[in-house]
Design an enzyme around this catalytic site. Structure first.
Site, PDB file in Angstrom:
ATOM      1  N   PHE A 188       1.037  -1.652  -0.186  1.00 29.50           N
ATOM      2  CA  PHE A 188      -0.287   0.270  -0.213  1.00 29.50           C
ATOM      3  C   PHE A 188       1.254   1.027  -0.050  1.00 29.50           C
ATOM      4  CE2 PHE A 188      -1.485   3.023   3.298  1.00 29.50           C
ATOM      5  CZ  PHE A 188      -2.399   4.053   2.210  1.00 29.50           C
ATOM      6  N   ALA A 226      11.320   2.290   7.382  1.00 29.69           N
ATOM      7  CA  ALA A 226       9.821   2.538   7.983  1.00 29.69           C
ATOM      8  C   ALA A 226      10.053   1.407   9.527  1.00 29.69           C
ATOM      9  CB  ALA A 226       8.856   1.777   6.725  1.00 29.69           C
ATOM     10  N   TYR A 242       5.506  -8.361  15.180  1.00 31.49           N
ATOM     11  CA  TYR A 242       6.185  -6.907  14.810  1.00 31.49           C
ATOM     12  C   TYR A 242       6.622  -5.925  15.258  1.00 31.49           C
ATOM     13  CZ  TYR A 242       3.937  -3.326  11.325  1.00 31.49           C
ATOM     14  OH  TYR A 242       4.003  -1.711  10.898  1.00 31.49           O
ATOM     15  N   THR A 271      -1.224   4.637   8.841  1.00 31.12           N
ATOM     16  CA  THR A 271      -2.388   5.843   7.207  1.00 31.12           C
ATOM     17  C   THR A 271      -3.003   4.168   7.360  1.00 31.12           C
ATOM     18  OG1 THR A 271       0.895   5.665   8.015  1.00 31.12           O
ATOM     19  CG2 THR A 271      -0.704   6.473   6.094  1.00 31.12           C
TER      20      THR A 271
HETATM   21  P1  NAD Z   1       1.579  -3.633   3.118  1.00 30.99           P
HETATM   22  O1  NAD Z   1       1.605  -5.040   3.047  1.00 30.99           O
HETATM   23  O2  NAD Z   1       0.830  -3.509   2.162  1.00 30.99           O
HETATM   24  O3  NAD Z   1       3.340  -3.700   2.661  1.00 30.99           O
HETATM   25  C1  NAD Z   1       4.322  -4.173   2.832  1.00 30.99           C
HETATM   26  C2  NAD Z   1       5.094  -5.051   1.372  1.00 30.99           C
HETATM   27  O4  NAD Z   1       6.229  -5.169   1.964  1.00 30.99           O
HETATM   28  C3  NAD Z   1       4.280  -5.718   1.027  1.00 30.99           C
HETATM   29  O5  NAD Z   1       4.090  -5.674  -0.455  1.00 30.99           O
HETATM   30  C4  NAD Z   1       4.707  -7.284   0.848  1.00 30.99           C
HETATM   31  O6  NAD Z   1       4.461  -7.848  -0.099  1.00 30.99           O
HETATM   32  C5  NAD Z   1       6.073  -6.438   0.674  1.00 30.99           C
HETATM   33  N1  NAD Z   1       7.071  -7.695   1.926  1.00 30.99           N
HETATM   34  C6  NAD Z   1       7.216  -8.053   3.196  1.00 30.99           C
HETATM   35  N2  NAD Z   1       7.616  -9.429   3.877  1.00 30.99           N
HETATM   36  C7  NAD Z   1       8.874  -9.141   2.067  1.00 30.99           C
HETATM   37  C8  NAD Z   1       9.902  -9.914   1.736  1.00 30.99           C
HETATM   38  N3  NAD Z   1      10.775 -10.656   2.906  1.00 30.99           N
HETATM   39  N4  NAD Z   1      10.271  -9.707   0.931  1.00 30.99           N
HETATM   40  C9  NAD Z   1      10.514  -8.960  -0.034  1.00 30.99           C
HETATM   41  N5  NAD Z   1       8.778  -7.923   0.020  1.00 30.99           N
HETATM   42  C10 NAD Z   1       8.042  -8.149   1.096  1.00 30.99           C
HETATM   43  O7  NAD Z   1       1.648  -2.410   4.731  1.00 30.99           O
HETATM   44  P2  NAD Z   1       2.150  -1.053   4.538  1.00 30.99           P
HETATM   45  O8  NAD Z   1       0.991  -0.970   5.595  1.00 30.99           O
HETATM   46  O9  NAD Z   1       2.268  -0.531   2.571  1.00 30.99           O
HETATM   47  O10 NAD Z   1       3.300  -1.127   5.010  1.00 30.99           O
HETATM   48  C11 NAD Z   1       5.114  -0.790   4.728  1.00 30.99           C
HETATM   49  C12 NAD Z   1       5.233  -0.409   5.505  1.00 30.99           C
HETATM   50  O11 NAD Z   1       5.208   1.201   6.139  1.00 30.99           O
HETATM   51  C13 NAD Z   1       5.469  -2.148   6.310  1.00 30.99           C
HETATM   52  O12 NAD Z   1       7.183  -1.657   7.020  1.00 30.99           O
HETATM   53  C14 NAD Z   1       5.103  -1.156   8.087  1.00 30.99           C
HETATM   54  O13 NAD Z   1       5.619  -1.529   8.898  1.00 30.99           O
HETATM   55  C15 NAD Z   1       5.145  -0.013   7.901  1.00 30.99           C
HETATM   56  N6  NAD Z   1       4.834   1.225   8.376  1.00 30.99           N
HETATM   57  C16 NAD Z   1       2.830   0.693   7.804  1.00 30.99           C
HETATM   58  C17 NAD Z   1       1.925   1.122   8.854  1.00 30.99           C
HETATM   59  C18 NAD Z   1       0.561   1.574   8.453  1.00 30.99           C
HETATM   60  O14 NAD Z   1      -0.281   2.092   8.840  1.00 30.99           O
HETATM   61  N7  NAD Z   1      -0.407   1.389   7.037  1.00 30.99           N
HETATM   62  C19 NAD Z   1       1.819   1.797  10.334  1.00 30.99           C
HETATM   63  C20 NAD Z   1       3.652   1.553  10.932  1.00 30.99           C
HETATM   64  C21 NAD Z   1       4.466   1.602  10.027  1.00 30.99           C
END
Ligand code: NAD
Ligand code: UDP
Length: 334
Positions: free
Chosen positions: A11, A120, A151, A181
């Site tokens: 995302f 991140a 996590y 987010t």
């Molecule tokens: P998401 O799950 O949509 O995106 C994460 C992406 O990482 C996915 O496309 C997944 O396939 C990829 N991924 C996971 N493990 C992997 C691996 N071993 N190798 C290659 N790709 C891998 O989540 P998001 O909401 O887009 O979050 C993105 C980042 O932001 C993450 O690190 C998350 O911890 C951090 N984050 C997000 C939020 C939020 O509210 N969305 C809040 C805090 C932190």
């Protein structure tokens, strides 16, 4: 800049890719789709400045396989990790691995290229916080072996590793702590509160509130986050830029209030039902964003009403469809 972004099919990764390409950078995205969507890669498939490598970054990052003529990287952005509680609890070991080995591979790549590095991280490093709102100086209140520990502890380790590379190798590293987010292109089945409630409301189903709904969250629209990431990437190196920076919207809602906002927006006749509260669910969460304001001159600009309007519209027109803003990106860059 020549940028490598892990988690590009996620995302946030998709919105960041869109912005970085629009700013004229070259982007190599890396993802294994464990929680991402191939549609998010397809959005940029025809862009001349985008390349994609399908790989598990916990195993390694085969950058040369997708390289822009072997160019040196200027920046490595490490966003790969399952992020929604149902996803990371379904894949607890993979989540720990990507926070540990995945982060190390990303740091090693940055080190080898002399590139800057951005991690991140998350508000989850504060756990179930006893300080409110949460400033970066708060060390957190985390259950080290609970359901969320795969996590929370992975991200805490990732921060520690990032600081070790900075202190030991002199790597120019930056760390953001992202608070809840939301926006278009979230996976509709990711189980997070925004997607669950919007998808339920659009389907005319009751809205599920876990527990009494008095727990709080503060919701940030994704473009505000992307602006903060870009501001930190562009910040001149100084001692201050290496310290963690909260990026979130301080507008705080109880989850029950949030469900009522969704109901009013989509269908005031919808029922709100209560389901059991998951273990270790944080009771309150709101970012103190003083650091981001002072260091970056950054503050969120999209309120919940405006952000939800765009998000609901994105979900209505089917998640994964190419939004107009992305269709324009390749044209602008050509
Ligand atoms: P998401 O799950 O949509 O995106 C994460 C992406 O990482 C996915 O496309 C997944 O396939 C990829 N991924 C996971 N493990 C992997 C691996 N071993 N190798 C290659 N790709 C891998 O989540 P998001 O909401 O887009 O979050 C993105 C980042 O932001 C993450 O690190 C998350 O911890 C951090 N984050 C997000 C939020 C939020 O509210 N969305 C809040 C805090 C932190
Ligand atoms: N939640 C809820 N109904 C849902 C999904 C989540 O009430 O259908 C609650 C969840 O218990 C938590 C809050 O909403 O208190 C935010 O959950 P989310 O999974 O989005 O992210 P978290 O901030 O817990 O990581």
């Amino acid at each position: 800049m020549n940028i490598l972004l892990t988690g590009s099919a996620g995302f946030i990764g998709s919105h960041l890719t869109e912005r970085l390409l629009a700013d004229g950078h070259t982007v190599t995205g890396v993802d294994n789709y464990i929680s991402g969507q191939p549609e998010n890669t397809a959005l940029f498939a025809d862009h001349p400045n985008f390349k994609f490598i399908q790989a598990d970054v916990s195993e390694g990052i085969p950058y040369r396989a997708g390289t822009f003529e072997g160019q040196t990287l200027d920046f490595v952005l490490h966003f790969a990790s399952p992020a929604s509680p149902p996803h990371y609890q379904q894949f607890p070991i993979e989540t720990l691995m990507v926070g540990a080995q995945g982060t190390q591979h990303a740091l090693e790549l940055a080190h080898a290229h002399g590139a800057r590095f951005l991690l991140a991280s998350t508000s989850e490093v504060y756990g179930d916080p006893q300080v409110h709102p949460q400033p970066e100086s708060y060390w957190g209140h985390v259950n080290p072996n609970g359901l969320r520990s795969c996590y929370d502890e992975a991200k805490r380790y990732a921060e520690a590793l990032t600081f070790a590379y900075h202190r030991h190798h002199g790597l120019d590293t930056r760390v953001i702590r992202i608070f809840n987010t939301y926006g278009p292109r979230m996976r509709p089945d990711d189980g997070r509160v925004v997607t669950n409630l919007v998808v339920q409301a659009l389907a005319g189903q009751p809205l599920t509130v876990y527990g009494d709904g008095q727990q709080t969250r503060s919701f940030q629209y994704v473009t505000d986050l992307v602006n903060g990431v870009v501001a930190l990437m562009n910040a001149e190196e100084s001692d201050a830029v290496h310290a963690p920076v909260n990026l979130g919207n301080p507008d705080e809602y109880t989850i029950l209030q949030f469900a009522q906002v969704i109901r009013e927006r989509i269908d005031p006749a919808l029922e709100i039902i209560h389901e059991p509260l998951p273990a270790d669910d944080p009771r309150q969460r709101r970012p103190d964003i003083s650091r981001a304001r002072e260091l970056l001159g950054w503050a969120p600009t999209v309120d919940l009403d405006a952000g939800l309007a765009r998000t609901v519209e994105g979900f209505r027109t089917s998640v994964g469809a190419v939004p107009a803003s992305v269709e324009r990106t390749p044209v602008a860059a050509e």
